[in-house]
Design an enzyme around this catalytic site. Structure first.
Site, PDB file in Angstrom:
ATOM      1  N   ASP A 284       0.734  -1.257   0.085  1.00  0.00           N
ATOM      2  CA  ASP A 284      -0.075   0.031  -0.068  1.00  0.00           C
ATOM      3  C   ASP A 284       0.983   1.247  -0.061  1.00  0.00           C
ATOM      4  OD1 ASP A 284      -2.764   1.139   0.561  1.00  0.00           O
ATOM      5  OD2 ASP A 284      -1.889   1.902   2.424  1.00  0.00           O
ATOM      6  N   GLU A 326       0.777  -0.299  -5.190  1.00  0.00           N
ATOM      7  CA  GLU A 326      -0.134   0.571  -5.063  1.00  0.00           C
ATOM      8  C   GLU A 326       0.242   2.001  -5.309  1.00  0.00           C
ATOM      9  OE1 GLU A 326      -3.448   3.304  -3.486  1.00  0.00           O
ATOM     10  OE2 GLU A 326      -1.956   2.660  -2.392  1.00  0.00           O
TER      11      GLU A 326
HETATM   12  C1  GLC Z   1      -4.260   3.405   0.043  1.00  0.00           C
HETATM   13  C2  GLC Z   1      -5.173   2.966   0.247  1.00  0.00           C
HETATM   14  C3  GLC Z   1      -6.540   3.792   0.490  1.00  0.00           C
HETATM   15  C4  GLC Z   1      -5.730   4.504   2.057  1.00  0.00           C
HETATM   16  C5  GLC Z   1      -4.389   4.992   1.831  1.00  0.00           C
HETATM   17  C6  GLC Z   1      -3.773   5.249   2.993  1.00  0.00           C
HETATM   18  O1  GLC Z   1      -3.938   4.385  -0.987  1.00  0.00           O
HETATM   19  O2  GLC Z   1      -5.642   2.203  -1.063  1.00  0.00           O
HETATM   20  O3  GLC Z   1      -7.615   3.468   0.576  1.00  0.00           O
HETATM   21  O4  GLC Z   1      -6.568   5.384   2.552  1.00  0.00           O
HETATM   22  O5  GLC Z   1      -3.406   4.060   1.476  1.00  0.00           O
HETATM   23  O6  GLC Z   1      -3.376   4.168   3.806  1.00  0.00           O
END
Ligand code: GLC
Length: 653
Positions: A284, A326
């Site tokens: 993430d 991500e």
């Molecule tokens: C990523 C997740 C999102 C979250 C962010 C902070 O972008 O997809 O949902 O708010 O990380 O953890």
């Protein structure tokens, strides 16, 4: 010279390792360690080489890798070896994914386990279960504020439940994807609690400051991620009398990767979940891993080095495990998360194709594909042995992260065009029937993003409310059109749960005060299984969407041209409503021409205009989805409104 330094360090480490880490059955581990050690050493030294305790840190890194290897179940070790031999396994067109919240989809992990045949019915063979770890009640950012990286949230299940789910998935050949939130912890995590109570070791896990001097310097160049609910990038902690870096929400504390102990802890956690059966780990918010004053503190070179190091270490202990990056960042930055200057992926094998996603939404709103062509054309080539995760919707908002230069090149003014898109999707523009919601409005920059489910954004919710059959028809066609593109474009398609039956926005989040100010909850539904049953009732929207997707998935799996080997050619066909490209397998000679129409009127395509001979000589040509020959008019292909064709004449079905 450096090689020799690394060899001598490796020798020193091997001598110091505890006896149980030297057992004979660790042969594969040591072969991989030897092969990867120079790279691991170089990266680790680049990041942490100036520390007096560098050698001890390197020892503890190797110890963690060895211990997790010993813990790794035999079945996973076997699968590692099989995947090393068939190293392109994940580029195959047979994979089709779905992302879901286990509680939203089926109450909990056991409920999810009881629904595995549903995935098989649709053809989905990869599931991404959204965060399942313990997090504080309420302030959890949808599970991304983790307070214990090794405990499953009690409401969702137990470790045994996950284990049994993972075993079952493996038997059914369904891949499991789990999240590891690498950038931050919840302020309730043990490390944060111990930091608050004054333990220096854990204070060094975070970015803490006694006064505003450094935070103010950071703020000059760091953007705000959640400007409405969590403005700024620092939060005052009364107990410590310090400012804590909190880039996302004020309860999410950013981890300090300039401390090697943080790196080693997170590697340990990734390997832990890999050992629990995660085939793929979604990392993430990877763009944020390194902070630098005077920069946006996103996409820094060191963030990439950390990912490379994670990958190299993982390749020693659990080489069959893939990473998804991500990184929802500018188009030119995204591809760097595959790793640069390498043939094989050196960071993450898979990355969210946020650019393609946002461009598709542009084409839907404008009914015009010029920005889509321009944006895809400007995307740098990705590495071989790396693949896109193609998606339409996910649990997050839609950010309009196109490149401003691309917007200008196709004749729009960036700010005005973005405003049009926000207005369009929030239903403010003209006769738009989209029912999205604004998210993350920033009055200082004028920036905003969009929440809402696929069905609500393309007009299905509005059509149902108005009981308007024509709009209903168009919205279903758009849902299928968009899916036809993520299925065929090249990469791993990831369906978002509920979209396969046209699930509309869910407004109940407004009744929960911990969610009400975050419109992303509108599209994180609780699945109504009575409604899902309607997929069996001919004529219902659920039936039409589900059945068409099911067929699309089945056909995708049969076409080797849809495997991702950079085997795509884009055609600019001079019609601003069409998006046309080919996919091919040069070994078998198979060619597929994908033709899509984003407009509400029929469009025409002159096949003679296509530069590729395989297509202008198609004879007779047919659509592999319907099995029929499409309508032609005066030698031109007729593409009905919002329609998609997958055309070929080179294979027989
Ligand atoms: C990523 C997740 C999102 C979250 C962010 C902070 O972008 O997809 O949902 O708010 O990380 O953890």
């Amino acid at each position: 010279m450096y090689e020799q330094v690394s060899f001598s360090l490796l020798n020193e480490i091997l001598i110091k390792l505890q006896p149980d880490l030297k057992r004979e059955e660790l042969q594969h581990f040591y072969t991989r360690l030897g092969a990867n050690f120079y790279t691991i050493f170089s990266l680790f030294r680049h990041l942490y080489g100036d520390r007096d305790d560098f050698n001890e840190q390197a020892l503890s890194l190797v110890e963690i890798m060895a211990k997790q290897y010993i813990e790794r179940p035999d079945v996973l070790k076997k699968s590692d070896i099989a995947r090393e031999q068939d190293h392109n396994w994940f580029l195959n067109q047979k994979w089709v994914g779905m992302a879901l919240y286990s509680d939203g989809f089926a109450e909990d992990l056991n409920g999810l386990k009881s629904k595995l045949s549903y995935f098989q019915e649709l053809g989905v063979n990869l599931i991404h279960i959204m965060p399942i770890l313990t997090c504080p009640k309420g302030e959890s950012d949808g599970g991304y504020a983790v307070s214990d990286f090794r405990q499953i949230n009690k409401d969702i299940g137990t470790m045994e439940d996950l284990q049994s789910l993972s075993d079952d998935l493996r038997k059914r050949e369904i891949l499991l994807t789990l999240d590891v939130v690498v950038n931050h912890t919840s302020n309730e995590h043990e490390w944060a609690r111990r930091a608050r109570s004054g333990e220096k070791k854990y204070q060094d896990y975070y970015y803490l400051f006694d006064n505003r001097e450094v935070p103010d310097m950071f703020e000059e160049t760091m953007p705000e991620i959640f400007p409405e609910t969590s403005p700024g990038n620092f939060t005052w902690c009364e107990e410590m009398q310090k400012w804590v870096m909190t880039v996302f929400n004020r309860f999410q504390w950013d981890l300090n990767y300039s401390n090697p102990e943080v790196f080693i802890e997170i590697l340990d956690i990734i390997l832990f979940w890999s050992n629990k059966g995660a085939d793929i780990v979604r990392l993430d918010a990877v763009a944020f891993l390194w902070k630098k004053i005077g920069s946006s503190s996103q996409n820094e070179r060191e963030a990439h080095l950390i990912l490379q190091l994670l990958k190299d270490c993982c390749q020693v202990t659990a080489p069959g495990t893939l990473f998804i990056a991500e990184a929802i960042v500018a188009p030119v930055e995204i591809t760097k998360y595959f790793g640069e200057d390498a043939v094989n992926a050196k960071e993450c094998e898979i990355a969210y194709n946020a650019t393609f996603m946002a461009l598709l939404w542009d084409a839907v709103a404008t009914k015009n594909t010029k920005l889509l062509y321009q944006g895809i054309g400007s995307l740098p080539n990705k590495l071989e042995r790396a693949t896109w995760l193609n998606y339409i919707r996910c649990h997050d908002d839609i950010g309009l992260g196109f490149d401003d230069n691309d917007i200008v090149r196709v004749g729009y003014e960036p700010a005005a065009h973005r405003k049009f898109l926000i207005d369009y999707y929030t239903g403010e523009y003209g006769d738009s029937n989209a029912m999205g919601l604004p998210f993350g409005r920033n009055d200082k920059t004028g920036d905003a993003r969009i929440s809402g489910s696929l069905a609500s954004l393309v007009g299905l919710e509005s059509a149902l409310q108005k009981n308007n059959p024509e709009e209903l028809e168009q919205s279903i066609q758009r849902i299928l059109l968009l899916h036809s593109l993520i299925m065929s474009f090249g990469g791993l398609p990831l369906i978002y749960y509920g979209d396969e039956v046209g699930t509309v926005n869910d407004a109940t989040y407004l009744e929960d005060e911990t969610k009400a100010n975050d419109s992303r909850w509108a599209h994180r539904p609780r699945i109504d299984w009575n409604k899902v049953e309607l997929r069996k009732k001919s004529g219902t929207p659920e039936y039409r969407i589900f059945t068409a997707l099911k067929q699309m998935i089945a056909v995708r799996k049969e076409l080797s041209s849809f495997a991702d080997f950079n085997n795509r050619e884009l055609y600019d066909v001079g019609n601003p409503h069409l998006f046309v490209f080919s996919r091919f397998n040069l070994t078998t000679g198979e060619h597929i021409l994908v033709v899509t129409n984003f407009d509400a009127s029929p469009q025409y395509l002159n096949l003679d205009d296509l530069s590729h001979q395989a297509f202008n000589q198609f004879n007779p040509m047919y659509d592999v989805i319907s099995g029929e020959t499409p309508a032609m008019f005066k030698n031109q292909l007729v593409v009905p409104p919002f329609h998609y064709y997958w055309l070929t004449d080179s294979i027989q079905r």
